[in-house]
Scaffold this active site. Structure first.
Site, PDB file in Angstrom:
ATOM      1  N   LYS A   1       2.157 -29.784   2.501  1.00 10.49           N
ATOM      2  CA  LYS A   1       2.061 -28.812   1.847  1.00 10.49           C
ATOM      3  C   LYS A   1       2.887 -28.562   0.619  1.00 10.49           C
ATOM      4  CE  LYS A   1       0.175 -24.227   1.684  1.00 10.49           C
ATOM      5  NZ  LYS A   1      -0.381 -22.940   2.438  1.00 10.49           N
TER       6      LYS A   1
ATOM      7  N   ASP B   1      -8.871 -17.063   6.570  1.00 12.87           N
ATOM      8  CA  ASP B   1      -9.171 -17.988   5.306  1.00 12.87           C
ATOM      9  C   ASP B   1      -9.791 -19.232   6.063  1.00 12.87           C
ATOM     10  OD1 ASP B   1      -9.445 -18.858   2.744  1.00 12.87           O
ATOM     11  OD2 ASP B   1      -7.673 -19.817   2.442  1.00 12.87           O
TER      12      ASP B   1
END
Length: 294
Positions: free
Chosen positions: A32, A132
């Site tokens: 990421k 999320d």
């Protein structure tokens, strides 16, 4: 560490995930990569806030070890990027699979949702709210095992049943609706995640682990229909409807047990909403197991 950047796996407004290889031992990883504001004096505070958010995500990930949670290996930071190196999950996200294959059959959805709830059981026992849950943050390996990822908006609270308001504590700890309206490409954002939000999160009245339960109901709808809840609406329109305590539409072409499961996840009163341990005992999962072994 030295690593080789490979193909782009997923792209989001605030970050990108690449396939990476450790150049020393050949280990494949998911990396990421978040673009950081430059190091100029004008961006000093913004850069510090972004780094604080990323360090919080990293602190949470480092403390997690569970079959249904993506593993964190290490991290690095330079002038331009903050990198988080994670286990590579070859199947990619279920959102990508939905785009490729279309909606999933109900038994498969039950299988995936059950695995997510088992991951929640582990997270919530540690008083961590994911915040999320959506198809883009649910990964699947080559054996069909679910891995929860996307911890950039996660929070650790004093106790998982706490209803204290923890929103907007600082510029690096913004409330969800502030994040929705923040147009900075450098700020981790809820943009696009509002469709999965619980009413108490949109209204900023409480912040507890039961918000994840509402989100898993929204995830189930996404898996069953290949569309997120509130699909005809924009993010702000959806936020308005959720804030008015509206509930997502439940598909009519699924079993009565699946519909009942979704109704229980969409209990508006978060204190009365069932937790993951209770939902894991729901008859829908008994049906899913029976069908998968038939």
């Amino acid at each position: 560490m030295n690593w080789i950047k490979g193909a782009l796996v997923e792209a989001a407004p605030s970050d990108k995930v690449y396939l990476g290889m450790d150049s020393a031992n050949g280990l494949l990883m998911a990396v990421k990569q978040v673009n950081l504001p430059d190091v100029s004096a004008a961006n000093k505070e913004r850069r510090r806030n972004v780094l604080n958010v990323l360090e919080r995500e990293l602190d949470i990930l480092r403390g997690l070890q569970h079959p249904h949670i993506v593993g964190c290996l290490y991290s690095s930071v330079d002038n331009d990027h903050f990198n988080i190196f994670m286990d590579y999950v070859p199947g990619g996200s279920v959102a990508a699979l939905l785009r490729k294959y279309g909606a999933f059959e109900e038994p498969l959805v039950g299988n995936f949702v059950r695995q997510v709830l088992r991951g929640f059981s582990y997270l919530h026992e540690k008083n961590i709210i994911h915040s999320d849950i959506q198809g883009a943050n649910i990964l699947i390996d080559s054996a069909g095992m679910i891995k929860i990822s996307g911890f950039g908006l996660s929070r650790k609270i004093d106790q998982c049943e706490s209803t204290r308001n923890v929103f907007a504590a600082s510029p690096s700890d913004k409330c969800p609706l502030d994040l929705i309206t923040d147009n900075s490409k450098h700020t981790p954002s809820f943009w696009g995640s509002v469709f999965w939000m619980a009413p108490e999160v949109v209204n900023q009245t409480a912040y507890m682990c039961k918000a994840d339960i509402w989100s898993v109901g929204c995830l189930a709808i996404e898996l069953l229909t290949a569309e997120h809840p509130w699909a005809p609406l924009t993010e702000m329109q959806a936020a308005f409807e959720i804030g008015r305590i509206s509930k997502p539409s439940i598909p009519s072409n699924i079993s009565a047990d699946a519909q009942d499961f979704l109704r229980r996840t969409f209990e508006v009163n978060h204190e009365a909403r069932l937790g993951e341990e209770e939902l894991l005992q729901h008859p829908w999962f008994s049906l899913e197991v029976a069908q998968s072994t038939a």
